[in-house]
Design an enzyme around this catalytic site. Sequence first.
Site, short mmCIF file in Angstrom:
data_model
loop_
_atom_site.label_atom_id
_atom_site.label_comp_id
_atom_site.label_asym_id
_atom_site.label_seq_id
_atom_site.Cartn_x
_atom_site.Cartn_y
_atom_site.Cartn_z
N CYS A 1 37.07 -25.63 17.32
CA CYS A 1 38.22 -25.36 18.16
C CYS A 1 38.24 -26.42 19.26
O CYS A 1 37.21 -26.78 19.81
CB CYS A 1 38.22 -23.99 18.83
SG CYS A 1 38.32 -22.62 17.68
N ARG B 1 38.28 -31.00 15.54
CA ARG B 1 37.43 -29.85 15.83
C ARG B 1 37.86 -28.59 15.09
O ARG B 1 37.15 -27.57 15.10
CB ARG B 1 37.43 -29.56 17.34
CG ARG B 1 36.96 -30.72 18.18
CD ARG B 1 37.02 -30.37 19.64
NE ARG B 1 36.10 -29.32 19.98
CZ ARG B 1 34.83 -29.50 20.29
NH1 ARG B 1 34.33 -30.71 20.32
NH2 ARG B 1 34.06 -28.47 20.58
N TRP C 1 39.59 -23.47 14.76
CA TRP C 1 38.78 -23.33 13.55
C TRP C 1 38.39 -21.85 13.53
O TRP C 1 37.65 -21.39 14.40
CB TRP C 1 37.54 -24.22 13.63
CG TRP C 1 36.76 -24.25 12.34
CD1 TRP C 1 36.98 -25.06 11.27
CD2 TRP C 1 35.64 -23.43 11.99
NE1 TRP C 1 36.06 -24.80 10.28
CE2 TRP C 1 35.23 -23.81 10.69
CE3 TRP C 1 34.94 -22.41 12.63
CZ2 TRP C 1 34.17 -23.20 10.04
CZ3 TRP C 1 33.88 -21.81 11.98
CH2 TRP C 1 33.50 -22.21 10.69
N ASN D 1 37.14 -21.56 22.92
CA ASN D 1 36.35 -22.16 21.86
C ASN D 1 34.97 -21.50 21.92
O ASN D 1 34.32 -21.55 22.96
CB ASN D 1 36.25 -23.67 22.12
CG ASN D 1 35.13 -24.37 21.35
OD1 ASN D 1 34.59 -25.36 21.80
ND2 ASN D 1 34.81 -23.87 20.19
N GLY D 2 34.57 -20.86 20.83
CA GLY D 2 33.27 -20.20 20.84
C GLY D 2 33.37 -18.82 20.21
O GLY D 2 34.35 -18.50 19.52
N GLU E 1 23.42 -37.50 0.54
CA GLU E 1 24.55 -37.80 1.42
C GLU E 1 25.79 -38.17 0.59
O GLU E 1 26.90 -37.76 0.92
CB GLU E 1 24.15 -38.93 2.40
CG GLU E 1 25.23 -39.42 3.32
CD GLU E 1 25.88 -38.36 4.21
OE1 GLU E 1 25.36 -37.23 4.31
OE2 GLU E 1 26.94 -38.66 4.78
N LYS F 1 29.29 -36.09 0.75
CA LYS F 1 30.57 -36.75 1.09
C LYS F 1 31.63 -36.36 0.07
O LYS F 1 32.76 -36.05 0.41
CB LYS F 1 30.36 -38.25 1.07
CG LYS F 1 30.69 -39.15 2.18
CD LYS F 1 30.59 -38.82 3.60
CE LYS F 1 29.93 -37.60 4.04
NZ LYS F 1 29.43 -37.47 5.34
N GLU G 1 32.67 -32.68 0.47
CA GLU G 1 33.42 -32.44 1.71
C GLU G 1 34.88 -32.83 1.59
O GLU G 1 35.75 -32.10 2.04
CB GLU G 1 32.81 -33.28 2.86
CG GLU G 1 31.57 -32.72 3.46
CD GLU G 1 31.03 -33.62 4.56
OE1 GLU G 1 30.74 -33.12 5.64
OE2 GLU G 1 30.88 -34.85 4.34
N HIS H 1 13.89 -31.13 -14.23
CA HIS H 1 13.53 -29.73 -14.01
C HIS H 1 14.77 -28.87 -13.77
O HIS H 1 14.70 -27.89 -13.04
CB HIS H 1 12.55 -29.63 -12.83
CG HIS H 1 11.32 -30.44 -13.06
ND1 HIS H 1 10.35 -30.09 -13.97
CD2 HIS H 1 10.93 -31.64 -12.55
CE1 HIS H 1 9.41 -31.01 -14.00
NE2 HIS H 1 9.73 -31.97 -13.13
N LYS I 1 34.45 -30.82 12.64
CA LYS I 1 33.51 -31.89 12.96
C LYS I 1 32.38 -31.40 13.86
O LYS I 1 31.24 -31.79 13.72
CB LYS I 1 34.25 -33.03 13.65
CG LYS I 1 33.34 -34.20 13.90
CD LYS I 1 34.02 -35.49 13.63
CE LYS I 1 33.04 -36.61 13.49
NZ LYS I 1 32.39 -36.65 12.18
C1 G6P Z 1 29.62 -30.60 10.60
C2 G6P Z 1 30.30 -31.92 10.30
C3 G6P Z 1 29.31 -32.85 9.62
C4 G6P Z 1 28.07 -33.03 10.48
C5 G6P Z 1 27.44 -31.68 10.84
C6 G6P Z 1 26.38 -31.83 11.91
O1 G6P Z 1 29.34 -29.94 9.42
O2 G6P Z 1 31.43 -31.72 9.48
O3 G6P Z 1 29.91 -34.12 9.41
O4 G6P Z 1 27.13 -33.79 9.79
O5 G6P Z 1 28.44 -30.80 11.37
O6 G6P Z 1 27.00 -32.27 13.07
P1 G6P Z 1 26.30 -33.11 14.22
O7 G6P Z 1 27.40 -33.37 15.20
O8 G6P Z 1 25.24 -32.23 14.78
O9 G6P Z 1 25.77 -34.34 13.62
#
Ligand code: G6P
Length: 612
Positions: A2, A27, A73, A99-100, A485, A489, A492, A508, A607
Amino acid sequence: MCGIVGYIGSKEAYPILISGLKRLEYRGYDSAGVALLDTTLNVYKKAGKVSDLENLVANKNVNGHVGIGHTRWATHGEPNDVNAHPHLSQGGDLAIIHNGIIENYSSIKETLLKKGHTFKSDTDTEVLIHFIEDIRDNANVDLEEAVRLALNEVVGAYAIAIISKNHPDLLIAARKGSPLVVGVGLGEYFIASDATPIIEYTRNVIYLEDKEIAIIRDNKLVIKTIGNKIIKNPYIEELNLSLESIEKGGYENFMLKEIYEQPRSILDSMRGRINAKTGTFHMSGLKEYEHKFINAKRIIIVACGTSWHAGLVAEYLFEDFARIPVEVEYASEFRYRNPVVNEDDIVLAISQSGETADTLAAIELAKSKGAMIFGICNVVGSSIPRMTHAGAYTHAGPEIGVASTKAFTAQVTVLTLMALHIAQLRGKIADKDLRRMFSELEAIPAKVEQALKSDDVIVKIAEKFKDAQNFLYLGRGYSFPVALEGALKLKEISYIHAEGYPAAEMKHGPIALIDANMPVVVIATEGANYEKVVSNIQEVKARKGRIIAIVSEGDEKIKSMAEYVIEIPKTEDCLIPLLATIPLQLLSYHIAILRGCNVDQPRNLAKSVTVE
Ligand code: G6P
């Protein structure tokens, strides 16, 4: 998650709020809304993006010099128009954005229901504003005091802003656990979740601390704690953020811009920190705690998401070079599993945003057990750098695309520098090897530039595999975290199921999934595990899997086995993550674009995850 923004001053609030919300949309983007104070208190809110809100308010009265805005969010209540913020009090004279999460909202709601309150939404936020209103009306105190008293009863996290129909010269904001910045302009004030909505108006900001309330009344700012202690002369910081860095700069979206920024962001993360010629290293945050690293019995890394993957690379680095045992923990698990933490442990907290709730909680836990906490964060002034003993910024610049790209490579760069330096301090690396590593690191930005040139072949691969249902990513050694990673990606932003696996571990389980429809991305660069990975490729091929291999330039052997190869420049084994990640980012990017996905704002994600 948020984003919140607020304005009070002599300008029209609406344009400031809307452009601020667009910057904060990373956010959360389930719904958006604004409340503006003209002769009446007007609230407009809508499920969907900020652009949907703009369409809604076209031709409506958006006048007002005081206003608050929110991009959501969803936590409590589905993302619809009614649950969108702002929320109003029972009497309709107070508006709030939040937000929270208010954890004890249901018990507060029960009490209020008994008193005759009715609620329009399913949110915890609406309960909070009714609660504040109830205290104001029944305890016979003013709004400011009612906010303070209410926040003393609240369990959970919040960054809130409140305006009142009867007080056009008043804006109240408060935080605990969720970020909040106050922008101090000339005769005007701003509040926001981060500084991006503010920078074209003022560079002077105050980062509110937890449990602080900012009261802006009659063009004066007072900050006090929820315990009613006035903060005298709050520290005003000068922002060092350019407008350019938060705009798309000619790219179609932020993700592509941020992928292409990596030669620069990696350089920025190293700038002034190493010198290959002299073999010297400088990181001011580390200096004071070098002795801790020299004597550390163990390093515990806490992080989430992509930052956790950077942590995994760091495990390989610190064990390989500095010979310190490392454990990499999901912050969300660590904080609840009664871990053993000793005073001679060092905790590295890695976070792009510096606001991830689980990482913050993990830090608090480790701190309470006496460990030294070192933060590696990108967002300057965020919560993690302020609660750790020491730290290093990654200096990647603002990352706005929700899927992390340049922040990851910057984190890996900083962690590599640290591992090498600590290896030197502990006498575990020869001088000439250290200089070779430093000089190879200095060459990395140009090599990333070269890796980005594979874009054409990657587009072709994306076209071929865009409709795949599953992807498997394999890597060994330093390339294993890269495989994780790469898979993350793809998941996501394209919503294709993907798994990252250590190449040999494939036998395995995942090998059972391989058939002629399964694209398998293998990181098979030259280095320690090369021959072993070649064998793994054969195993995939024998099951008719479709191999896409990331190889070192000039590799002929794998070319004859794989359906596609993507070449990256040669480098040291330990630096492969910095290069091999690049084509994987581009691959997921192009697949997502071809599938019509919104790469900057993938569904359901945010994010900055400020809820646990
Ligand atoms: C969310 C974001 C990711 C990020 C993760 C950790 O899931 O979408 O891209 O890696 O949070 O966030 P941070 O800000 O702690 O790296």
